[in-house]
Scaffold this motif. Structure first.
Motif, mmCIF file in Angstrom:
data_model
loop_
_atom_site.group_PDB
_atom_site.id
_atom_site.type_symbol
_atom_site.label_atom_id
_atom_site.label_comp_id
_atom_site.label_asym_id
_atom_site.label_seq_id
_atom_site.Cartn_x
_atom_site.Cartn_y
_atom_site.Cartn_z
ATOM 1 N N THR A 42 36.131 25.458 10.126
ATOM 2 C CA THR A 42 35.175 24.367 10.025
ATOM 3 C C THR A 42 35.897 23.027 9.963
ATOM 4 O O THR A 42 35.487 22.052 10.598
ATOM 5 N N GLN A 82 26.331 25.247 10.702
ATOM 6 C CA GLN A 82 26.063 26.587 10.193
ATOM 7 C C GLN A 82 24.665 26.678 9.579
ATOM 8 O O GLN A 82 23.968 27.667 9.753
ATOM 9 N N ASP A 107 29.282 25.878 14.862
ATOM 10 C CA ASP A 107 29.874 26.382 13.621
ATOM 11 C C ASP A 107 29.085 27.593 13.129
ATOM 12 O O ASP A 107 28.047 27.443 12.488
HETATM 13 MG MG LIG Z 1 33.201 27.267 7.884
#
Ligand SMILES: [Mg+2]
Ligand SMILES: Nc1ncnc2c1ncn2[C@@H]1O[C@H](COP(=O)(O)OP(=O)(O)OP(=O)(O)O)[C@@H](O)[C@H]1O
Lengths: 347, 287
Positions: free
Chosen positions: A43, A82, A158
């Motif tokens: 990330t 995410q 992500d």
């Molecule tokens: Mg991550």
């Protein structure tokens, strides 16, 4: 010619090195995955590309231009977070058209492009709903549409599929890959799911504790992992300790295996990796004699845990319609030449 | 067998709370309402008749109309100022590093630990004819005339804002905490400037907190007593102080009761319709 380029990219949080000296060049239209365990810096790397984090070292080039200092809102990259990070107070259409609005595009064109993109992700009939009124998979597709509608030079994802259930995840993998090939957008996918990385990417970047372990195409990565870490993390594998006993021969306890040992001198400690599905299991000799300890039915295949002179091993065999081995059976294992990979002990 | 018990359990479990409320809140309110329906005679006191005369008197009298107007005008003004001060304050707090944040949260909420009366008396010291304000204005050469905000609308507004701004900060702070910081990042990545992200993404998501904070501040201002009593005094009456005076100075309890009931009704009506408006606006957006 490479399109997106990192040179010695690194990020430190205080004393903690999250990403260290990363070099990578990505071609236009390529689908790259960052694969690695939790906390390895995936990330962080993605956010540096997006411009949300400032690198402590190194440079990022996009199409030959140094964008290291360019703020996020000037880079214009598409990113799917995410958690999706949809705007809860805006409808699907408003969410998707936000990026176009920021680019000063007229309303009619905005709506048209929103409609087209929503059609691409098959969400036309949900355009007036709020994110709260959508399922996880639908939200994920809105997030994707929002990132795609601005026609970004690079799409950053992500772990976009990690919140979906297993079946939907598999469907979305294929859908996402087809869409990406359709549009031809250069894409970076962050994931800790090796299957996802293997099935979608042109190339995979395996990361471990902020460092790149290996960069390779999926098949090559699977067949020729550069380290025990990669072989463990990408797919399942059996690792056994041994010693080079002669040229192209490794001894494990009393057993001698034929492996390509290269220039390694006899006496050197090594590890042998063999994937569970590479074994050929037979009820007859010849082969390596083992006892079946557990047989687990997986639908398309059987997973056996067997014990023999190499210690405990996992073996998978395709399901042929009958339970061929049960607990306590004796079986013989063989494999094709080249199925074994050798690592030096502390690879 | 457990059927009856399970069905009755909620009633038993809430019984202590209900008894408490009925005895200490419901009963006095009902008695106040009944009291407001009697008439009052200056010689013989409270009569035993039933009449709406008190309500008619309050609603018809321009003196009381002015007090009601002043009260809700004050409530509106204080609410608006609290929004203007409290929202940026909460936003800045939410962007601070965690160590400074806890210090400043304490500073912001600290005043709540001090009695309203004490805080208001502090303002009285500043506002009074020989107060700090006068000293400053004299020192700056604005003439010798004392500058006093005592018994003024401005003075009441300032003191009430000071008392109530922490409620706005807490409320907005709570809703800012719920915002996914990545939705702001998503905004930047889509090309929005910092200001646009604040205006288009952060503020709308903080709206429920701003609106509920406004309700709290509005209700507390409209029914505030201590601060208007000290700063506004007899000259700048609000509804609460007017009701108090009817009770204790004029001894016209029924009229005081009618004023109190009207204040309650007006407050409930305003807040309930406001709440309805919010619910309709945001039901689809936030869980
Ligand atoms: Mg991550
Ligand atoms: N703001 C920060 N301050 C300090 N350390 C941080 C910060 N952000 C991330 N880290 C650390 O950097 C490392 C890498 O974090 P990162 O979020 O990139 O992991 P990741 O590979 O994305 O993991 P996951 O798969 O769990 O999302 C972690 O060990 C994390 O604790």
């Amino acid at each position: 010619m490479s399109y997106l380029n990192f040179q010695a990219l690194g990020k430190q949080f205080g004393d903690f090195v999250a990403v260290h000296d990363m070099n990578l060049s990505i071609d236009r239209g390529e689908f790259i995955s960052f694969l690695g365990p939790s906390g390895c810096g995936k990330t962080t790397t993605l956010q540096m590309i997006a411009g949300l984090l400032t690198p402590t070292t190194g440079k990022i080039f996009l199409d030959g231009v140094d964008i290291t200092e360019t703020p996020a809102n000037k880079r214009g990259l598409g990113i799917v977070f995410q958690s999706y990070a949809l705007f809860p107070h805006m409808t699907v259409t408003e969410n998707v058209s936000f990026g176009l609005e920021m680019r000063g595009i007229a309303k009619t064109e905005r709506l048209e492009r929103c409609r087209d993109t929503l059609a691409q992700v098959r969400l036309e009939q949900f355009s007036d709903r709020y994110p709260k009124e959508l399922s996880g998979g639908q939200r994920q597709r809105v997030a994707l549409a929002r990132a795609l509608v601005i026609e970004p030079p690079v799409l950053l994802l992500d772990e976009p599929l990690s919140n979906l259930d297993a079946k939907l995840r598999e469907e979305m993998r294929i859908e996402l890959r087809l869409l990406q090939q359709d549009i031809g957008v250069t894409t970076i996918l962050v994931t800790h799911d090796q299957e996802e990385a293997l099935s979608m990417s042109d190339r995979i970047v395996v990361m471990q504790e902020g460092e790149v372990s290996q960069i390779a195409a999926p098949l090559e990565l699977y067949e020729r992992p550069a380290s025990t870490f990669v072989s463990h993390f990408v797919g399942k594998t059996n690792l056994v300790q041994g010693q080079v006993t002669a040229l192209n021969e490794v001894g494990i306890n009393e057993t001698r295996l034929k492996v390509d040992t290269g220039q390694r001198a006899p006496g050197m400690a090594v590890q042998i990796s063999i994937r569970p599905e590479k074994f050929i299991m037979s009820t007859e000799e010849p082969g390596l004699k083992v006892y079946v300890e557990t047989a687990i039915f997986l639908g398309a295949s059987w997973l056996y845990r067997v014990n023999g002179s190499l210690g405990e091993l996992f073996v998978t065999q395709p399901n042929t319609g009958s339970a061929r081995y049960t607990k306590g059976d004796t079986a013989w294992l063989s494999w094709q030449e080249g199925s074994l990979t050798l690592f030096e002990e502390h690879a | 067998m457990g059927g009856v018990n399970t069905r009755l359990a909620p009633y038993f479990l809430t019984a202590p709370g209900i008894v408490f409320f009925v005895a200490l809140l419901g009963a006095p309110m009902l008695m106040t309402f009944l009291l407001s329906l009697h008439s009052y005679d200056f010689n013989t006191g409270i009569q035993s008749d039933w009449t709406f005369a008190n309500y008619i008197e309050v609603l018809g009298d321009s003196y009381f109309q002015k007090i009601f107007g002043r009260t809700f005008g004050l409530a509106l003004l204080v609410t608006v100022i609290c929004v203007l001060i409290g929202v940026p304050e909460a936003y800045i707090l939410s962007k601070m590093s965690s160590r400074w944040r806890s210090i400043f949260l304490l500073v912001v909420l600290g005043p709540l630990l001090i009695s309203v009366v004490v805080r208001t008396l502090g303002w009285a010291l500043l506002f009074g004819g020989k107060g700090l304000l006068t000293m400053i204005s004299q020192a700056l050469g604005f003439g010798d005339a004392p500058v006093s905000l005592m018994f003024t609308f401005t003075g009441m507004t300032i003191a009430l804002v000071h008392v109530l701004v922490p409620f706005m900060v807490i409320s907005v702070w709570a809703s800012l905490q719920k915002i996914d910081p990545q939705s702001e990042d998503a905004g930047y990545c889509l090309g929005a400037s910092k200001l646009t992200v604040l205006r288009r993404i952060t503020l709308p998501q903080a709206m429920p907190g701003i609106l509920s904070g406004s309700i709290i501040v509005f209700a507390l201002t409209a029914s505030a007593f201590a601060t208007p009593a000290i700063i506004g005094g007899r000259r700048m009456k609000v509804v609460a102080t007017a009701a108090y005076d009817e009770y204790l100075s004029t001894l016209n309890w029924p009229l005081g009761a009618a004023i109190a009931v009207l204040l309650l009704v007006a407050n409930v009506v305003i807040i309930a319709s406001y709440n309805k408006l919010i619910e309709r606006r945001f039901a689809k957006v936030f869980e």
